[in-house]
Design a protein around this motif. Structure first.
Motif, PDB file in Angstrom:
ATOM      1  N   LYS A   4       1.703  35.107  58.447  1.00 54.96           N
ATOM      2  CA  LYS A   4       0.905  36.191  58.927  1.00 54.96           C
ATOM      3  C   LYS A   4       1.342  37.343  58.201  1.00 54.96           C
ATOM      4  N   LYS A   5       2.654  37.685  58.054  1.00 61.68           N
ATOM      5  CA  LYS A   5       3.358  39.005  57.460  1.00 61.68           C
ATOM      6  C   LYS A   5       2.720  39.063  55.964  1.00 61.68           C
ATOM      7  N   GLU A  10      -0.846  39.898  55.765  1.00 61.43           N
ATOM      8  CA  GLU A  10      -0.779  41.709  56.247  1.00 61.43           C
ATOM      9  C   GLU A  10      -0.443  42.361  55.151  1.00 61.43           C
ATOM     10  N   ASN A  47      -3.425  42.082  52.576  1.00 61.11           N
ATOM     11  CA  ASN A  47      -4.564  43.108  52.914  1.00 61.11           C
ATOM     12  C   ASN A  47      -4.407  44.663  52.797  1.00 61.11           C
ATOM     13  N   GLU A  48      -3.072  45.103  53.013  1.00 59.59           N
ATOM     14  CA  GLU A  48      -2.701  46.369  52.924  1.00 59.59           C
ATOM     15  C   GLU A  48      -2.841  46.738  51.462  1.00 59.59           C
ATOM     16  N   GLU A  78      -8.776  45.069  53.141  1.00 56.01           N
ATOM     17  CA  GLU A  78      -9.006  44.158  54.042  1.00 56.01           C
ATOM     18  C   GLU A  78      -9.711  43.079  53.685  1.00 56.01           C
ATOM     19  N   LYS A 104      -6.827  35.861  54.851  1.00 50.76           N
ATOM     20  CA  LYS A 104      -6.872  35.751  56.452  1.00 50.76           C
ATOM     21  C   LYS A 104      -5.408  35.123  56.890  1.00 50.76           C
ATOM     22  N   ALA A 105      -4.941  35.872  57.842  1.00 50.13           N
ATOM     23  CA  ALA A 105      -3.769  35.343  58.632  1.00 50.13           C
ATOM     24  C   ALA A 105      -4.110  33.987  59.237  1.00 50.13           C
ATOM     25  N   ASN A 164       9.478  40.915  60.664  1.00 51.08           N
ATOM     26  CA  ASN A 164       8.751  41.769  60.777  1.00 51.08           C
ATOM     27  C   ASN A 164       9.403  43.057  61.477  1.00 51.08           C
ATOM     28  N   LYS A 215       7.652  46.297  63.452  1.00 45.23           N
ATOM     29  CA  LYS A 215       7.144  45.939  64.602  1.00 45.23           C
ATOM     30  C   LYS A 215       7.981  45.797  66.023  1.00 45.23           C
TER      31      LYS A 215
END
Length: 118
Positions: A59-60, A63, A66-67, A71, A75-76, A111, A114
């Protein structure tokens, strides 16, 4: 005579040692199973922790991609499945008492930005 006992005892000692088991980890992305990956762990709980760590890391990575590239670059994954080598689904073997704190610790390690948000 002592040598004979020792020779008989050595294979017994090695046969009793814990050997890692093989698990199959599959990420789920938009209800589609991705390519399976292998996890080696001593038990179901440790395999689950490694699988959850892989999910959070994926997921990280998505992310960050995508950054950097915009976008929807990738996909995560939303979830994962963990199977034993016999094909049995391993479903959250960690007790509910500890699972949330273990999840939180893994997420904070991968992460840390967060951490303050939660």
């Amino acid at each position: 005579m002592k040598k004979l006992y020792l020779l008989l005892l050595v294979p017994f000692i090695f046969s009793c040692s814990d050997k890692p088991k093989t698990y199959i980890y599959i990420e789920i992305n938009n209800q589609i199973e991705e390519e399976p990956d292998t996890i080696m762990a001593l038990n179901d709980s440790l395999a689950y922790i490694e699988a959850y760590t892989n999910l959070v890391a994926s997921k990280k990575a998505a992310e960050l991609m995508n950054e950097k590239y915009g976008e929807l670059y990738t996909k995560a994954p939303q979830d994962f499945r963990l199977y034993s080598s016999e094909g049995e689904l391993i479903f959250q073997p960690i007790s509910f008492k500890y699972r949330d704190s273990i999840h939180r610790a893994i997420e904070e390690r991968i992460n840390p930005s967060k951490k303050a948000m939660n």
